[in-house]
Design a protein around this motif. Structure first.
Motif, PDB file in Angstrom:
ATOM      1  N   LEU A 121       0.819  -1.198   0.000  1.00  0.00           N
ATOM      2  CA  LEU A 121       0.000   0.000   0.000  1.00  0.00           C
ATOM      3  C   LEU A 121       0.859   1.255   0.000  1.00  0.00           C
ATOM      4  CD1 LEU A 121      -2.876   0.984  -0.043  1.00  0.00           C
ATOM      5  CD2 LEU A 121      -2.934   0.856   2.433  1.00  0.00           C
ATOM      6  N   ASP A 122       2.024   1.200   0.639  1.00  0.00           N
ATOM      7  CA  ASP A 122       2.950   2.334   0.592  1.00  0.00           C
ATOM      8  C   ASP A 122       3.313   2.683  -0.847  1.00  0.00           C
ATOM      9  OD1 ASP A 122       3.404   3.515   3.008  1.00  0.00           O
ATOM     10  OD2 ASP A 122       4.893   2.049   3.659  1.00  0.00           O
ATOM     11  N   ALA A 123       3.536   1.657  -1.662  1.00  0.00           N
ATOM     12  CA  ALA A 123       3.882   1.894  -3.071  1.00  0.00           C
ATOM     13  C   ALA A 123       2.727   2.563  -3.802  1.00  0.00           C
ATOM     14  CB  ALA A 123       4.251   0.572  -3.749  1.00  0.00           C
ATOM     15  N   VAL A 124       1.508   2.118  -3.531  1.00  0.00           N
ATOM     16  CA  VAL A 124       0.348   2.732  -4.153  1.00  0.00           C
ATOM     17  C   VAL A 124       0.212   4.188  -3.719  1.00  0.00           C
ATOM     18  CG1 VAL A 124      -2.178   2.662  -4.336  1.00  0.00           C
ATOM     19  CG2 VAL A 124      -0.850   0.536  -4.364  1.00  0.00           C
ATOM     20  N   ARG A 125       0.478   4.447  -2.439  1.00  0.00           N
ATOM     21  CA  ARG A 125       0.366   5.813  -1.940  1.00  0.00           C
ATOM     22  C   ARG A 125       1.422   6.716  -2.569  1.00  0.00           C
ATOM     23  NH1 ARG A 125       0.773   7.396   4.402  1.00  0.00           N
ATOM     24  NH2 ARG A 125       2.754   6.321   4.123  1.00  0.00           N
ATOM     25  N   ARG A 126       2.631   6.207  -2.774  1.00  0.00           N
ATOM     26  CA  ARG A 126       3.665   7.013  -3.423  1.00  0.00           C
ATOM     27  C   ARG A 126       3.276   7.336  -4.857  1.00  0.00           C
ATOM     28  NH1 ARG A 126       7.135   3.476  -0.613  1.00  0.00           N
ATOM     29  NH2 ARG A 126       7.338   2.174  -2.474  1.00  0.00           N
TER      30      ARG A 126
ATOM     31  N   TRP B  78      -9.089  12.829  -3.512  1.00  0.00           N
ATOM     32  CA  TRP B  78      -9.873  11.702  -2.997  1.00  0.00           C
ATOM     33  C   TRP B  78      -9.038  10.422  -3.022  1.00  0.00           C
ATOM     34  CZ3 TRP B  78     -12.075   7.635  -6.156  1.00  0.00           C
ATOM     35  CH2 TRP B  78     -12.930   6.791  -5.463  1.00  0.00           C
ATOM     36  N   HIS B  79      -8.279  10.211  -4.086  1.00  0.00           N
ATOM     37  CA  HIS B  79      -7.418   9.028  -4.198  1.00  0.00           C
ATOM     38  C   HIS B  79      -6.384   9.009  -3.080  1.00  0.00           C
ATOM     39  CE1 HIS B  79      -4.308   6.364  -5.878  1.00  0.00           C
ATOM     40  NE2 HIS B  79      -5.300   5.799  -6.545  1.00  0.00           N
ATOM     41  N   ARG B  80      -5.736  10.154  -2.855  1.00  0.00           N
ATOM     42  CA  ARG B  80      -4.712  10.203  -1.798  1.00  0.00           C
ATOM     43  C   ARG B  80      -5.329  10.044  -0.414  1.00  0.00           C
ATOM     44  NH1 ARG B  80      -2.726  14.025  -5.409  1.00  0.00           N
ATOM     45  NH2 ARG B  80      -3.667  15.765  -4.295  1.00  0.00           N
TER      46      ARG B  80
ATOM     47  N   CYS C  30      -5.926   6.413   0.175  1.00  0.00           N
ATOM     48  CA  CYS C  30      -4.657   5.730   0.448  1.00  0.00           C
ATOM     49  C   CYS C  30      -4.190   5.996   1.871  1.00  0.00           C
ATOM     50  CB  CYS C  30      -3.589   6.180  -0.555  1.00  0.00           C
ATOM     51  SG  CYS C  30      -3.801   5.509  -2.219  1.00  0.00           S
ATOM     52  N   ASP C  31      -4.264   7.257   2.293  1.00  0.00           N
ATOM     53  CA  ASP C  31      -3.832   7.601   3.644  1.00  0.00           C
ATOM     54  C   ASP C  31      -4.683   6.884   4.684  1.00  0.00           C
ATOM     55  OD1 ASP C  31      -1.844   9.212   2.718  1.00  0.00           O
ATOM     56  OD2 ASP C  31      -2.983  11.079   2.880  1.00  0.00           O
ATOM     57  N   LEU C  32      -5.982   6.852   4.446  1.00  0.00           N
ATOM     58  CA  LEU C  32      -6.864   6.187   5.398  1.00  0.00           C
ATOM     59  C   LEU C  32      -6.538   4.701   5.493  1.00  0.00           C
ATOM     60  CD1 LEU C  32      -9.295   6.222   7.277  1.00  0.00           C
ATOM     61  CD2 LEU C  32     -10.774   5.953   5.293  1.00  0.00           C
TER      62      LEU C  32
ATOM     63  N   SER D  51     -10.297  11.452   9.243  1.00  0.00           N
ATOM     64  CA  SER D  51      -9.820  10.983   7.941  1.00  0.00           C
ATOM     65  C   SER D  51     -10.967  10.407   7.115  1.00  0.00           C
ATOM     66  CB  SER D  51      -8.719   9.932   8.135  1.00  0.00           C
ATOM     67  OG  SER D  51      -8.190   9.533   6.896  1.00  0.00           O
ATOM     68  N   GLN D  52     -11.845   9.652   7.747  1.00  0.00           N
ATOM     69  CA  GLN D  52     -12.997   9.114   7.035  1.00  0.00           C
ATOM     70  C   GLN D  52     -13.910  10.228   6.547  1.00  0.00           C
ATOM     71  OE1 GLN D  52     -14.455   6.559  10.154  1.00  0.00           O
ATOM     72  NE2 GLN D  52     -13.539   4.715   9.233  1.00  0.00           N
TER      73      GLN D  52
END
Length: 492
Positions: A34-39, A52-54, A57-59, A220-221
């Motif tokens: 998930l870290d890779a997706v967030r980067r 919204w995408h970020r 990912c953060d959530l 966050s939600q």
């Protein structure tokens, strides 16, 4: 805390260590993926959908962090001396008793603490984490069940009282959230889970609960929901605007079907055909136009153009320019001065924009074409199986130069000549395509083998009407009839 006999089930057995270790390993692996997706999400354009995408990912990352920490607590158990437990080597924080103020920025890892209220002895027991959750000094001692609602927001006091009453009277488990205002003035959201503890006679002896601070998680939600709502709202607005632009464009452009001639029963009239080619992206409704109309005195107007931008503003601007162009042409204004007036009109518009256009008038009695252009591709003339670009007179983009003058040129047409007017995006394969009119000029022999303007238009759309167009475009074809040439039907 000592083990209890619960109201609705026996005390659970501790999980096997190997099972918890496997869960921790899987959580760590998923956290890394998930870290890779967030980067990758950092490179997304900073629009509503990107935010919204970020946010999602953060959530997800924060929730996996939360899961990893609690699995570490489950593995290591409660420290016997109440001091800090071992640190989780992957998530990089104490596994149990990390102070809230020391949490890393942006983390949703929340304190989890336990509490018990004994109904027989009136004794109360809070873990150190519960004091930290409530922001209450340990020396002040725990709050009783009667005192606890005093810290809650008024709207949540009734909810907590009902949960506690159901637990103590009816033996129902507690599972709910409420908001408190701490002594430092901060608002926190807490999640409480608990059950009544029964004595040997089956009566409620005490109530225990696990409390968790979920404030950051809920924020966050909420951010994710807000971003999603904004995205959906903008998508609805964009869809509505596109429909308005399409309807406006359809109401302005001529609705030709098949070849057209402008003058009734006049074999010297031009044989016409035109087409609008939309962009691949449905949202890119631009300001392209084509038009042809009969003028007083036996002449004909031919024009194509393009206004910068997309959507309702471009379509409405196009409608304004085309209406003005038609009016001035009917009034007998020649193409060069006409474009000068359009330039002034665009400069004075409340919505500044740039536009390009080519404007032609055809005198069918002399077969003379007078034309002017404003930063627009020149007409293409095809004759005897060969094609050429007409030498353009001077002319700046509409709206680019205040008081600009526009030159005018004339060309004598012959029976059988073919004239192609088009917007810039017609023959361009992509943004880097610099072939210009060469792609259309290469169709000269195929044009020579056709009989009508509609046939020529079909050749053009077969060559240039790709489904993956980067931009919309317009094309207008005019054929000068010769002896025995087929005629189109009168324009509507």
């Amino acid at each position: 805390m000592p083990s209890h006999v619960f109201a609705d089930r026996p005390a659970p057995q501790p999980p096997e260590r190997e099972t918890v270790d496997a869960l921790i390993t899987r959580t760590r692996r998923l956290r890394g993926d998930l870290d890779a997706v967030r980067r990758d999400s950092v490179s997304i354009d900073d629009d509503v959908q990107g935010r919204w995408h970020r946010a999602l990912c953060d959530l997800a990352v924060h929730q996996l962090d939360d899961l990893g920490t609690h699995l570490g607590q489950l593995k290591d158990g409660l420290p016997a001396d109440g001091t800090d437990g071992p640190r989780d080597e992957y998530f990089g924080r104490p596994a149990f008793s990390e102070p809230l103020s020391d949490a890393r920025p942006g983390s949703l890892i929340s304190r989890v603490g336990s509490a018990e209220w004994n109904l027989i002895t009136d004794e109360m027991s809070w873990s150190a984490e519960v004091y930290q959750i409530f922001g209450r000094p340990p020396e002040k001692g725990p709050l009783s069940l009667d005192e606890l609602p005093s810290l809650l927001l008024p709207d949540d006091q009734t909810r907590l009282t009902a949960m506690v009453t159901d637990c103590l009277v009816d033996g129902k488990p507690i599972d709910g959230e409420f908001r408190i205002i701490r002594s430092d003035g901060t608002l926190r959201t807490l999640h409480m889970m608990g059950e009544p503890v029964l004595d040997s006679d089956g009566c409620t002896a005490s109530m225990w609960a696990v409390l968790r601070d979920v404030s950051d998680l809920r924020r966050s939600q909420h951010a994710v929901r807000q971003s999603q709502d904004t995205l959906q709202r903008r998508q609805r607005i964009a869809s509505t605007e596109r429909q308005v632009a399409v309807e406006l464009q359809r109401s302005v452009l001529p609705h030709w079907r098949g070849p057209v001639r402008l003058a009734h029963s006049d074999r010297a009239a031009l044989d016409l055909a035109a087409h609008y080619l939309p962009a691949a992206a449905p949202t890119l409704i631009g300001g392209d136009w084509y038009d042809a109309m009969e003028l007083p005195g036996g002449g004909s107007l031919l024009t194509v153009g393009d206004l910068t931008g997309h959507g309702v503003s471009a379509a409405s601007g196009m409608a304004m320019l085309l209406g003005a162009l038609r009016g001035m042409a009917v009034a007998g204004i020649a193409p060069g001065p006409l474009l000068g007036h359009l330039n002034h009109l665009l400069e004075a518009s409340a919505q500044p924009a740039l536009g390009s256009a080519v404007c032609c008038t055809y005198d069918r009695s002399t077969r003379t074409l007078a034309w002017a252009q404003a930063g627009h591709p020149a007409p293409l003339l095809f004759r005897g199986g060969a094609g050429r670009v007409l030498a353009p007179p001077s002319g700046a983009l509409l709206g680019a130069a205040p008081g600009a003058a526009y030159g005018q040129a004339e060309v004598q047409l012959l029976p059988g000549d073919l004239l192609v007017l088009h917007t810039a995006g017609l023959a361009r394969r992509d943004a880097l395509d610099e072939s210009g009119p060469d792609r259309l000029l290469a169709l000269a022999l195929r044009f020579a083998a056709t009989g009508t303007a509609e046939d020529c238009l079909r050749v053009i759309t077969d060559e240039c009407g790709e489904t993956e167009r980067r931009d919309d475009a317009c094309v207008l074809v005019a054929r000068v009839p010769g002896a025995g040439s087929p005629q189109g039907r009168p324009a509507d």
